[in-house]
Scaffold this motif. Sequence first.
Motif, PDB file in Angstrom:
ATOM      1  N   HIS A 163     -13.534  -4.061   0.283  1.00 49.33           N
ATOM      2  CA  HIS A 163     -13.730  -4.971  -0.844  1.00 49.33           C
ATOM      3  C   HIS A 163     -12.886  -6.227  -0.652  1.00 49.33           C
ATOM      4  O   HIS A 163     -11.818  -6.202  -0.028  1.00 49.33           O
ATOM      5  N   ASP A 164     -13.354  -7.324  -1.207  1.00 48.77           N
ATOM      6  CA  ASP A 164     -12.738  -8.626  -0.956  1.00 48.77           C
ATOM      7  C   ASP A 164     -11.304  -8.714  -1.465  1.00 48.77           C
ATOM      8  O   ASP A 164     -10.429  -9.236  -0.773  1.00 48.77           O
ATOM      9  N   MET A 165     -11.058  -8.224  -2.684  1.00 50.68           N
ATOM     10  CA  MET A 165      -9.725  -8.383  -3.265  1.00 50.68           C
ATOM     11  C   MET A 165      -8.657  -7.633  -2.464  1.00 50.68           C
ATOM     12  O   MET A 165      -7.620  -8.205  -2.114  1.00 50.68           O
ATOM     13  N   PRO A 166      -8.851  -6.347  -2.134  1.00 49.10           N
ATOM     14  CA  PRO A 166      -7.847  -5.676  -1.299  1.00 49.10           C
ATOM     15  C   PRO A 166      -7.724  -6.316   0.091  1.00 49.10           C
ATOM     16  O   PRO A 166      -6.615  -6.450   0.625  1.00 49.10           O
ATOM     17  N   ALA A 167      -8.858  -6.706   0.663  1.00 47.70           N
ATOM     18  CA  ALA A 167      -8.805  -7.289   2.003  1.00 47.70           C
ATOM     19  C   ALA A 167      -8.020  -8.591   2.016  1.00 47.70           C
ATOM     20  O   ALA A 167      -7.388  -8.934   3.022  1.00 47.70           O
ATOM     21  N   SER A 168      -8.030  -9.310   0.881  1.00 43.37           N
ATOM     22  CA  SER A 168      -7.333 -10.597   0.828  1.00 43.37           C
ATOM     23  C   SER A 168      -5.820 -10.449   0.878  1.00 43.37           C
ATOM     24  O   SER A 168      -5.120 -11.422   1.142  1.00 43.37           O
ATOM     25  N   VAL A 169      -5.303  -9.246   0.630  1.00 41.41           N
ATOM     26  CA  VAL A 169      -3.846  -9.031   0.663  1.00 41.41           C
ATOM     27  C   VAL A 169      -3.456  -8.109   1.806  1.00 41.41           C
ATOM     28  O   VAL A 169      -2.361  -7.543   1.809  1.00 41.41           O
ATOM     29  N   GLY A 170      -4.349  -7.929   2.778  1.00 44.61           N
ATOM     30  CA  GLY A 170      -4.002  -7.181   3.977  1.00 44.61           C
ATOM     31  C   GLY A 170      -4.338  -5.703   3.952  1.00 44.61           C
ATOM     32  O   GLY A 170      -3.916  -4.963   4.849  1.00 44.61           O
ATOM     33  N   ILE A 171      -5.077  -5.237   2.958  1.00 40.98           N
ATOM     34  CA  ILE A 171      -5.484  -3.829   2.906  1.00 40.98           C
ATOM     35  C   ILE A 171      -6.739  -3.659   3.754  1.00 40.98           C
ATOM     36  O   ILE A 171      -7.757  -4.329   3.519  1.00 40.98           O
ATOM     37  N   THR A 172      -6.682  -2.761   4.735  1.00 40.80           N
ATOM     38  CA  THR A 172      -7.814  -2.535   5.641  1.00 40.80           C
ATOM     39  C   THR A 172      -8.238  -1.074   5.677  1.00 40.80           C
ATOM     40  O   THR A 172      -9.118  -0.708   6.455  1.00 40.80           O
ATOM     41  N   GLY A 173      -7.649  -0.228   4.854  1.00 45.47           N
ATOM     42  CA  GLY A 173      -7.855   1.209   4.937  1.00 45.47           C
ATOM     43  C   GLY A 173      -9.269   1.655   4.593  1.00 45.47           C
ATOM     44  O   GLY A 173      -9.929   1.083   3.721  1.00 45.47           O
ATOM     45  N   GLU A 174      -9.724   2.697   5.289  1.00 45.33           N
ATOM     46  CA  GLU A 174     -11.017   3.335   5.041  1.00 45.33           C
ATOM     47  C   GLU A 174     -10.835   4.848   5.180  1.00 45.33           C
ATOM     48  O   GLU A 174      -9.924   5.318   5.857  1.00 45.33           O
ATOM     49  N   ILE A 175     -11.719   5.600   4.531  1.00 47.66           N
ATOM     50  CA  ILE A 175     -11.744   7.055   4.674  1.00 47.66           C
ATOM     51  C   ILE A 175     -13.126   7.448   5.173  1.00 47.66           C
ATOM     52  O   ILE A 175     -14.145   6.971   4.664  1.00 47.66           O
ATOM     53  N   GLU A 176     -13.170   8.306   6.196  1.00 41.25           N
ATOM     54  CA  GLU A 176     -14.423   8.646   6.842  1.00 41.25           C
ATOM     55  C   GLU A 176     -14.567  10.156   6.981  1.00 41.25           C
ATOM     56  O   GLU A 176     -13.570  10.883   7.087  1.00 41.25           O
ATOM     57  N   PHE A 177     -15.804  10.594   6.978  1.00 38.79           N
ATOM     58  CA  PHE A 177     -16.103  12.002   7.208  1.00 38.79           C
ATOM     59  C   PHE A 177     -16.167  12.252   8.705  1.00 38.79           C
ATOM     60  O   PHE A 177     -16.803  11.499   9.460  1.00 38.79           O
ATOM     61  N   VAL A 178     -15.501  13.327   9.163  1.00 37.98           N
ATOM     62  CA  VAL A 178     -15.474  13.646  10.591  1.00 37.98           C
ATOM     63  C   VAL A 178     -16.365  14.836  10.902  1.00 37.98           C
ATOM     64  O   VAL A 178     -17.271  14.756  11.731  1.00 37.98           O
ATOM     65  N   ALA A 248      -0.090  -1.263   4.136  1.00 31.23           N
ATOM     66  CA  ALA A 248      -0.455  -2.672   3.978  1.00 31.23           C
ATOM     67  C   ALA A 248       0.747  -3.443   3.442  1.00 31.23           C
ATOM     68  O   ALA A 248       1.648  -2.863   2.817  1.00 31.23           O
ATOM     69  N   PRO A 249       0.801  -4.755   3.665  1.00 34.03           N
ATOM     70  CA  PRO A 249       1.968  -5.534   3.232  1.00 34.03           C
ATOM     71  C   PRO A 249       2.209  -5.433   1.722  1.00 34.03           C
ATOM     72  O   PRO A 249       1.262  -5.362   0.934  1.00 34.03           O
ATOM     73  N   ASP A 250       3.475  -5.424   1.349  1.00 32.02           N
ATOM     74  CA  ASP A 250       3.858  -5.487  -0.065  1.00 32.02           C
ATOM     75  C   ASP A 250       3.827  -6.959  -0.460  1.00 32.02           C
ATOM     76  O   ASP A 250       4.854  -7.624  -0.571  1.00 32.02           O
ATOM     77  N   PHE A 251       2.618  -7.461  -0.715  1.00 27.40           N
ATOM     78  CA  PHE A 251       2.377  -8.896  -0.775  1.00 27.40           C
ATOM     79  C   PHE A 251       3.114  -9.602  -1.909  1.00 27.40           C
ATOM     80  O   PHE A 251       3.378 -10.801  -1.843  1.00 27.40           O
ATOM     81  N   ASN A 252       3.436  -8.886  -2.985  1.00 22.30           N
ATOM     82  CA  ASN A 252       4.131  -9.530  -4.106  1.00 22.30           C
ATOM     83  C   ASN A 252       5.455  -8.864  -4.450  1.00 22.30           C
ATOM     84  O   ASN A 252       6.103  -9.226  -5.432  1.00 22.30           O
ATOM     85  N   GLY A 253       5.880  -7.881  -3.640  1.00 26.47           N
ATOM     86  CA  GLY A 253       7.161  -7.221  -3.863  1.00 26.47           C
ATOM     87  C   GLY A 253       7.150  -6.160  -4.947  1.00 26.47           C
ATOM     88  O   GLY A 253       8.180  -5.528  -5.195  1.00 26.47           O
TER      89      GLY A 253
END
Length: 284
Positions: A163-178, A248-253
């Motif tokens: 999603h755009d909002m999390p991605a804008s602050v460096g969140i890239t995480g995904e969960i996948e079925f193996v 992901a970065p602690d973008f705002n502390g």
Amino acid sequence: EFGILRCDFAPISTKSHSSFEIFDHSPSSNLLNILTMIMITLTFILVCAIPTTLGFATPSQQRQRRPLLSQTLNNILSARRSSSIVTTVGQRQPTAPATQATASRRATQLYNFYDDWSNDLLSSSQSDYTYDELILFLDEECIEQCLEELMDSEYGKTMFGRHDMPASVGITGEIEFVSLEGPEAVLSLTGKFWHRRETVLGKAAMYLNARIPELTSIQVSSPSELADYEDIEDEFTGAIVGREDKRAPDFNGDRETMEYQGLDPDARGPFVFSAGGGSMIRPA
């Protein structure tokens, strides 16, 4: 001895467009409904009941008045049906704009199964789903469906990097079925999460267990996938020379501040939501 008018009306169905309805039961037309019933009652009394009761009408006159009564009532109902309040074929036309309360409730409706389940809204007026639809069969497609519902939910829009909002602050995480091994499901966590990775897996496991009770175990491919930090070893000596933060970065502390205060950052998440329902990102 009285002339009896029999009126058979087909049952009204909200699913069918061929049903027929005489009265509109919306609040705006209650007065018109009452007036119509009064006209029908007065017509019956004047045309049939009073003359017969007082002996003013002979049996032959009574039989002659029955068609007149039927015709009069049909005229009343025809005029009623031709009004703009109801239609004879198709769906009922709107008679009044939605009230502010109805509009507000619609505005807060959640249309994702995970959101409705997590907010205990299933089978309520605010949900399009019911508890009868909760349980799914144990197979790979159902597990993938549940994971998609989690990631695309309103809650997931604060957790996953798709999603755009999390991605804008460096969140890239995904969960996948193996894989699925009997009643045991194996998942994989990739990318960087603002939340603890154990929290991400826990949210997925709770939802999967609720929707697929046959699952007995939900785990990741490797225990290292749940670690929020990774030790850095010296390639020559093997000694640990540092530690890498996999989050992901602690973008705002805020995360560090809440941890310092003894609070759980995952309980609030990375974003602050305003009273109007919108999200706000605090600047660093």
